[in-house]
Write a protein that holds these residues in place. Structure first.
Motif, mmCIF file in Angstrom:
data_model
loop_
_atom_site.group_PDB
_atom_site.id
_atom_site.type_symbol
_atom_site.label_atom_id
_atom_site.label_comp_id
_atom_site.label_asym_id
_atom_site.label_seq_id
_atom_site.Cartn_x
_atom_site.Cartn_y
_atom_site.Cartn_z
ATOM 1 N N UNK A 143 -5.821 -7.129 -49.451
ATOM 2 C CA UNK A 143 -6.666 -6.173 -50.178
ATOM 3 C C UNK A 143 -7.855 -6.861 -50.843
ATOM 4 N N UNK A 144 -7.971 -8.182 -50.703
ATOM 5 C CA UNK A 144 -8.992 -8.944 -51.401
ATOM 6 C C UNK A 144 -10.058 -9.477 -50.438
ATOM 7 N N UNK A 145 -11.313 -9.412 -50.891
ATOM 8 C CA UNK A 145 -12.435 -9.942 -50.118
ATOM 9 C C UNK A 145 -12.566 -11.438 -50.385
ATOM 10 N N UNK A 146 -12.639 -12.215 -49.331
ATOM 11 C CA UNK A 146 -12.903 -13.652 -49.441
ATOM 12 C C UNK A 146 -14.225 -13.923 -48.724
ATOM 13 N N UNK A 147 -15.209 -14.361 -49.495
ATOM 14 C CA UNK A 147 -16.535 -14.646 -48.940
ATOM 15 C C UNK A 147 -16.626 -16.140 -48.654
ATOM 16 N N UNK A 148 -16.918 -16.481 -47.424
ATOM 17 C CA UNK A 148 -17.085 -17.879 -47.018
ATOM 18 C C UNK A 148 -18.581 -18.196 -46.950
ATOM 19 N N UNK A 149 -18.986 -19.296 -47.628
ATOM 20 C CA UNK A 149 -20.418 -19.629 -47.654
ATOM 21 C C UNK A 149 -20.653 -21.135 -47.612
ATOM 22 N N UNK A 150 -19.691 -21.871 -47.123
ATOM 23 C CA UNK A 150 -19.755 -23.328 -47.166
ATOM 24 C C UNK A 150 -20.374 -23.896 -45.888
ATOM 25 N N UNK A 151 -21.701 -23.970 -45.859
ATOM 26 C CA UNK A 151 -22.397 -24.605 -44.744
ATOM 27 C C UNK A 151 -22.070 -24.014 -43.390
ATOM 28 N N UNK A 152 -22.039 -22.700 -43.305
ATOM 29 C CA UNK A 152 -21.595 -22.038 -42.080
ATOM 30 C C UNK A 152 -22.684 -21.956 -41.023
#
Length: 404
Positions: free
Chosen positions: A307-316
């Motif tokens: 139910x939780x949003x996990x935003x990935x932003x590590x040098x993608x």
């Protein structure tokens, strides 16, 4: 030389949302920021002089009624009084000092009231990046038509793979035109095809307004670093969550947790805030390992991580995002913020590896001295701050053994 920043909202949303929170919670706090070029670049002769001119030009950049109306319509979580503040806001070149040494290395520092200087970081980084390519002549070879098609294809691949993604590329873009090309291409790709994924929008408020997109963003490490400088790093995450909740009442609920690593954040992440915040952002460390830690934490609090949003932003880049999607799609609600790979990916062009970080803070202007601060993310090469401060924070947080 032409003016690089021409629109007040040619900036990332998180600078405005944090500015609002700072005014409400820390209206008299003073800060210092410092520029760091991680590649130790030698800049062209005269670069500092041209940069000073560009910073001086910011003084004629003021917010328009159209920009105010957009913020009021699309960012309803921002209180109405903040629009009045922005109408009266004026940049001041005196907040910034710029120097270039005999070898060509660049030094930039900001100092002043936090609510003023907070709106400089992204704009100055974007200026440094674009100005570098202009003064080295590389920008003359930018093929924007080819870049449009390249960006469209990136969006297609992500949409087909089921990725929900946004452009986070203002700070280190090759040029404003590059970022606009990306946003235009990705929006038109989204509009022309159906697929399990979706292009959500852009962190750049002006481009979100121009292309009728959602402006994306919440906060940065800066907030936690400043609080740590004032009150200590042990509870900085908790105090930052409380500050954010006081201002936004549950809106903008994605928390950037890695300022001092997962362990100390996890100790601060109580059940009430775990329920209130809609999710977390992964910005350092191994993406898969970090996700596993997050999932275990939610489960320990009897919260379903799906139910939780996990935003990935590590040098993608596109390939990394698709790889994470395959791993994460059944474990949480994954989302991706992609920056430099979107806005600085010309063949043969090396993106600038530059940051501007808050390094010192004092609670009010009446204090005669500053308190130094730093960032200790999951990647050591992303640490910021002087060595003594880093060492002190590491010892305080029991992240390293003190010298015998």
């Amino acid at each position: 030389m032409r003016q690089i920043i021409q629109h007040f909202t040619d900036d990332d949303l998180y600078k405005f949302t944090m500015c609002c929170a700072v005014i409400e919670n820390f209206p008299r706090t003073q800060v210092r920021y410092k520029f760091n070029d991680r590649d130790n670049t030698v800049y062209p002769e005269g670069f500092a002089d041209e940069l000073r001119k560009q910073i001086a030009m910011l003084e004629n950049v003021i917010i328009t009624d159209e920009e105010i109306a957009f913020l009021r319509t699309r960012c309803r979580y921002i209180p109405a009084w903040f629009s009045s503040y922005l109408k009266g806001f004026r940049y001041d070149r005196q907040w910034v000092s710029v120097h270039q040494d005999n070898e060509g290395h660049l030094s930039i520092e900001f100092e002043g009231c936090w609510s003023d200087t907070i709106l400089l970081e992204v704009k100055v980084l974007a200026i440094v990046s674009e100005l570098y390519y202009m003064m080295t002549g590389q920008s003359e070879n930018f093929d924007y038509e080819a870049y449009y098609h390249k960006s469209w294809d990136k969006a297609r691949r992500l949409i087909e793979a089921g990725c929900t993604f946004s452009d986070f590329g203002t700070r280190r873009r090759a040029s404003f035109q590059t970022q606009e090309t990306v946003v235009k291409a990705m929006k038109e790709c989204q509009d022309s095809m159906s697929g399990p994924g979706r292009f959500m929008g852009t962190s750049n408020v002006y481009l979100a307004m121009k292309y009728n997109l959602v402006p994306i963003g919440t906060m940065a490490h800066e907030l936690i670093c400043a609080i740590a400088g004032m009150y200590g790093p042990q509870m900085a995450n908790y105090l930052a969550m409380r500050t954010w909740a006081n201002t936004y009442r549950g809106a903008l609920g994605t928390f950037l947790y890695d300022t001092y690593g997962w362990r100390i954040f996890s100790l601060n992440f109580s059940e009430d805030y775990a329920n209130m915040f809609k999710g977390l952002r992964v910005d350092s460390g191994d993406n898969f390992h970090e996700l596993d830690l997050i999932i275990d934490k939610y489960r320990s609090l009897n919260i379903d991580p799906r139910t939780k949003v996990i935003v990935f932003s590590n040098g993608l880049n596109v390939d990394k995002a698709i790889e994470i999607q395959r791993y994460a799609e059944d474990k949480c609600i994954p989302s991706y913020g992609i920056g430099t790979h979107f806005t600085n990916d010309f063949e043969g062009v090396r993106p600038r590896n530059i940051v501007i970080k808050l390094i010192a803070v004092k609670i009010t202007e009446s204090w005669p001295f500053y308190f130094s601060t730093c960032k200790l993310s999951e990647d050591r090469d992303k640490y910021t701050g002087d060595k003594a401060t880093v060492r002190r924070f590491l010892e305080t947080l029991h992240l390293t053994e003190p010298d015998k």
